[in-house]
Design a protein around this motif. Structure first.
Motif, PDB file in Angstrom:
ATOM      1  N   ALA A 184      -8.027  52.795  16.522  1.00 47.06           N
ATOM      2  CA  ALA A 184      -8.332  53.870  17.464  1.00 47.06           C
ATOM      3  C   ALA A 184      -8.864  53.343  18.790  1.00 47.06           C
ATOM      4  O   ALA A 184      -9.270  54.135  19.643  1.00 47.06           O
ATOM      5  N   LEU A 185      -8.857  52.016  18.979  1.00 50.26           N
ATOM      6  CA  LEU A 185      -9.463  51.417  20.161  1.00 50.26           C
ATOM      7  C   LEU A 185      -8.420  51.068  21.212  1.00 50.26           C
ATOM      8  O   LEU A 185      -7.292  50.702  20.893  1.00 50.26           O
ATOM      9  N   ASP A 186      -8.846  51.148  22.473  1.00 46.88           N
ATOM     10  CA  ASP A 186      -8.016  50.608  23.544  1.00 46.88           C
ATOM     11  C   ASP A 186      -7.893  49.102  23.350  1.00 46.88           C
ATOM     12  O   ASP A 186      -8.826  48.450  22.855  1.00 46.88           O
ATOM     13  N   PRO A 187      -6.756  48.518  23.740  1.00 43.75           N
ATOM     14  CA  PRO A 187      -6.531  47.085  23.474  1.00 43.75           C
ATOM     15  C   PRO A 187      -7.646  46.175  23.966  1.00 43.75           C
ATOM     16  O   PRO A 187      -7.987  45.199  23.297  1.00 43.75           O
ATOM     17  N   GLU A 188      -8.264  46.492  25.098  1.00 44.14           N
ATOM     18  CA  GLU A 188      -9.284  45.612  25.642  1.00 44.14           C
ATOM     19  C   GLU A 188     -10.593  45.653  24.843  1.00 44.14           C
ATOM     20  O   GLU A 188     -11.483  44.816  25.040  1.00 44.14           O
ATOM     21  N   LEU A 189     -10.724  46.626  23.928  1.00 43.96           N
ATOM     22  CA  LEU A 189     -11.941  46.756  23.129  1.00 43.96           C
ATOM     23  C   LEU A 189     -11.790  46.183  21.728  1.00 43.96           C
ATOM     24  O   LEU A 189     -12.766  46.075  20.993  1.00 43.96           O
ATOM     25  N   VAL A 190     -10.576  45.836  21.346  1.00 40.59           N
ATOM     26  CA  VAL A 190     -10.315  45.357  19.986  1.00 40.59           C
ATOM     27  C   VAL A 190     -11.089  44.075  19.695  1.00 40.59           C
ATOM     28  O   VAL A 190     -11.687  43.899  18.622  1.00 40.59           O
ATOM     29  N   GLY A 191     -11.112  43.170  20.667  1.00 42.18           N
ATOM     30  CA  GLY A 191     -11.712  41.862  20.439  1.00 42.18           C
ATOM     31  C   GLY A 191     -13.173  41.919  20.075  1.00 42.18           C
ATOM     32  O   GLY A 191     -13.649  41.121  19.248  1.00 42.18           O
ATOM     33  N   GLU A 192     -13.933  42.871  20.667  1.00 43.26           N
ATOM     34  CA  GLU A 192     -15.363  42.905  20.377  1.00 43.26           C
ATOM     35  C   GLU A 192     -15.636  43.321  18.935  1.00 43.26           C
ATOM     36  O   GLU A 192     -16.598  42.849  18.315  1.00 43.26           O
ATOM     37  N   VAL A 193     -14.795  44.173  18.375  1.00 46.63           N
ATOM     38  CA  VAL A 193     -14.964  44.576  16.974  1.00 46.63           C
ATOM     39  C   VAL A 193     -14.509  43.452  16.042  1.00 46.63           C
ATOM     40  O   VAL A 193     -15.194  43.122  15.067  1.00 46.63           O
ATOM     41  N   LEU A 194     -13.369  42.840  16.349  1.00 48.82           N
ATOM     42  CA  LEU A 194     -12.903  41.728  15.516  1.00 48.82           C
ATOM     43  C   LEU A 194     -13.892  40.566  15.557  1.00 48.82           C
ATOM     44  O   LEU A 194     -14.065  39.859  14.561  1.00 48.82           O
ATOM     45  N   GLY A 195     -14.575  40.385  16.693  1.00 47.27           N
ATOM     46  CA  GLY A 195     -15.573  39.328  16.775  1.00 47.27           C
ATOM     47  C   GLY A 195     -16.715  39.541  15.802  1.00 47.27           C
ATOM     48  O   GLY A 195     -17.177  38.589  15.143  1.00 47.27           O
ATOM     49  N   VAL A 196     -17.175  40.782  15.678  1.00 54.13           N
ATOM     50  CA  VAL A 196     -18.222  41.092  14.699  1.00 54.13           C
ATOM     51  C   VAL A 196     -17.717  40.837  13.282  1.00 54.13           C
ATOM     52  O   VAL A 196     -18.420  40.269  12.433  1.00 54.13           O
ATOM     53  N   MET A 197     -16.481  41.222  13.015  1.00 52.76           N
ATOM     54  CA  MET A 197     -15.931  41.034  11.673  1.00 52.76           C
ATOM     55  C   MET A 197     -15.760  39.552  11.343  1.00 52.76           C
ATOM     56  O   MET A 197     -15.991  39.127  10.206  1.00 52.76           O
ATOM     57  N   ARG A 198     -15.365  38.761  12.331  1.00 48.60           N
ATOM     58  CA  ARG A 198     -15.273  37.315  12.112  1.00 48.60           C
ATOM     59  C   ARG A 198     -16.645  36.741  11.758  1.00 48.60           C
ATOM     60  O   ARG A 198     -16.766  35.877  10.879  1.00 48.60           O
ATOM     61  N   SER A 199     -17.686  37.219  12.430  1.00 44.33           N
ATOM     62  CA  SER A 199     -19.038  36.744  12.137  1.00 44.33           C
ATOM     63  C   SER A 199     -19.447  37.109  10.717  1.00 44.33           C
ATOM     64  O   SER A 199     -20.073  36.300  10.005  1.00 44.33           O
ATOM     65  N   LEU A 200     -19.109  38.311  10.286  1.00 45.34           N
ATOM     66  CA  LEU A 200     -19.430  38.728   8.915  1.00 45.34           C
ATOM     67  C   LEU A 200     -18.705  37.850   7.894  1.00 45.34           C
ATOM     68  O   LEU A 200     -19.265  37.489   6.861  1.00 45.34           O
ATOM     69  N   ALA A 201     -17.452  37.517   8.192  1.00 49.58           N
ATOM     70  CA  ALA A 201     -16.700  36.635   7.299  1.00 49.58           C
ATOM     71  C   ALA A 201     -17.378  35.268   7.201  1.00 49.58           C
ATOM     72  O   ALA A 201     -17.478  34.685   6.113  1.00 49.58           O
ATOM     73  N   LYS A 202     -17.860  34.748   8.324  1.00 43.12           N
ATOM     74  CA  LYS A 202     -18.531  33.448   8.326  1.00 43.12           C
ATOM     75  C   LYS A 202     -19.830  33.477   7.527  1.00 43.12           C
ATOM     76  O   LYS A 202     -20.272  32.449   7.002  1.00 43.12           O
ATOM     77  N   GLU A 203     -20.442  34.665   7.433  1.00 48.05           N
ATOM     78  CA  GLU A 203     -21.663  34.813   6.643  1.00 48.05           C
ATOM     79  C   GLU A 203     -21.377  34.815   5.142  1.00 48.05           C
ATOM     80  O   GLU A 203     -22.300  34.811   4.330  1.00 48.05           O
ATOM     81  N   GLY A 204     -20.094  34.864   4.771  1.00 50.39           N
ATOM     82  CA  GLY A 204     -19.735  34.889   3.359  1.00 50.39           C
ATOM     83  C   GLY A 204     -19.686  36.276   2.757  1.00 50.39           C
ATOM     84  O   GLY A 204     -19.726  36.421   1.528  1.00 50.39           O
ATOM     85  N   ARG A 205     -19.559  37.296   3.611  1.00 50.62           N
ATOM     86  CA  ARG A 205     -19.463  38.667   3.101  1.00 50.62           C
ATOM     87  C   ARG A 205     -18.128  38.877   2.390  1.00 50.62           C
ATOM     88  O   ARG A 205     -17.105  38.303   2.761  1.00 50.62           O
ATOM     89  N   THR A 206     -18.146  39.726   1.382  1.00 46.74           N
ATOM     90  CA  THR A 206     -16.918  40.115   0.698  1.00 46.74           C
ATOM     91  C   THR A 206     -16.328  41.310   1.438  1.00 46.74           C
ATOM     92  O   THR A 206     -16.970  42.354   1.554  1.00 46.74           O
ATOM     93  N   MET A 207     -15.102  41.141   1.956  1.00 43.75           N
ATOM     94  CA  MET A 207     -14.515  42.143   2.831  1.00 43.75           C
ATOM     95  C   MET A 207     -13.086  42.435   2.429  1.00 43.75           C
ATOM     96  O   MET A 207     -12.320  41.515   2.142  1.00 43.75           O
ATOM     97  N   LEU A 208     -12.708  43.720   2.427  1.00 44.19           N
ATOM     98  CA  LEU A 208     -11.322  44.136   2.275  1.00 44.19           C
ATOM     99  C   LEU A 208     -10.965  44.929   3.518  1.00 44.19           C
ATOM    100  O   LEU A 208     -11.637  45.917   3.840  1.00 44.19           O
TER     101      LEU A 208
END
Length: 270
Positions: A184-208
């Motif tokens: 639902a995001l404009d293309p220029e806003l996608v990166g900021e959300v994916l950046g948070v998700m990448r950080s969560l993955a690095k923390e070892g969170r279990t994500m689907l």
């Protein structure tokens, strides 16, 4: 040396979902271990979002079971009017398996801080000072410390989605579900959300993660699942699924995408 495989943290066993005469999911089996990041891909209408919602019973499966750790949740247990005990188990499941939606689902009459505080106050029953401190820490962790007292209408789509992520994390879930969090995001806003998700993955969170972000699946996921027609058609490592597609359906699906490096085709090279 013990060669036993680790016990999955979250499993779907034979999950079927019917909407009247339409079968959206057909006896789906799925498992995610602790620390796995699973990207679920496939064309629209393939059952991806329905599967995600069945994993915490926001959509009640028609048949099958969800296993979280040592707890098993059978579809038939919740198919009709449920007991208080079953209702309590559902609340526990939804607290342990958090979810971020496509369209944020924030409370419009609460600030970012109020949105993040609400679950810990009402469900976890922690004190207001503790809930506020937790919410402020989480908003800072997603880059929104200075937006704590803004209402959703005063935030961009990317900021609202980051608030939604902080709100989920405030409940301290064991598993994080993301239903097309950038769609639902404009293309220029996608990166900021994916950046948070990448950080969560690095923390070892279990994500689907149900996603059309193929570069994210390639770079961050530990497993990729491809669905069509309510069935898992292919699954494995990103290398196996994205570079070694076995079916025409997957090859056709991947051919629609271009990755961030501008390579044509499936977004993964080759």
């Amino acid at each position: 040396m013990n060669g036993a495989l680790p016990t999955p943290l979250l499993q779907a066993s034979g999950i079927t979902k019917n909407f009247g005469a339409v079968t959206a999911l057909r006896s789906v089996d799925l498992s995610a271990g602790r620390g796995d990041v699973m990207a679920i891909i496939g064309p629209s209408g393939s059952g991806k979002s329905t599967l995600l919602r069945c994993l915490n019973f926001l959509e009640k499966p028609t048949a099958g079971a969800v296993i979280l750790g040592n707890d098993r949740f059978e579809a038939q247990e919740f198919s009709r009017r449920i007991s208080w005990g079953a209702r309590s188990r559902l609340i526990s499941l939804r607290r342990r398996v958090g979810m971020v939606f496509q369209n944020f689902n924030l409370w419009p009459h609460r600030t970012a801080l109020g949105n993040v505080m609400e679950g810990p106050l009402q469900v976890l029953r922690i004190s207001r000072p503790e809930a506020e401190a937790r919410a402020k820490d989480l908003l800072a962790s997603v880059g929104l410390a200075e937006r704590a007292h803004h209402y959703p209408s005063e935030l961009s789509g990317g900021q609202r989605q980051r608030v939604a992520i902080a709100r989920m994390l405030a409940m301290e879930p064991e598993v994080l579900l993301f239903d097309e969090p950038t769609s639902a995001l404009d293309p220029e806003l996608v990166g900021e959300v994916l950046g948070v998700m990448r950080s969560l993955a690095k923390e070892g969170r279990t994500m689907l993660v149900v996603t059309h972000e193929i570069a994210f699946a390639r770079d961050v996921a530990t497993k990729v699942v491809f669905m069509t027609d309510g069935v898992i058609r292919e699954e494995g490592s990103p290398e196996d699924v994205l570079r070694g597609a076995k079916s025409d359906a997957l090859r056709s699906f991947l051919s629609r995408f271009h990755d961030d490096e501008g390579r044509a085709g499936n977004g993964v090279g080759g």
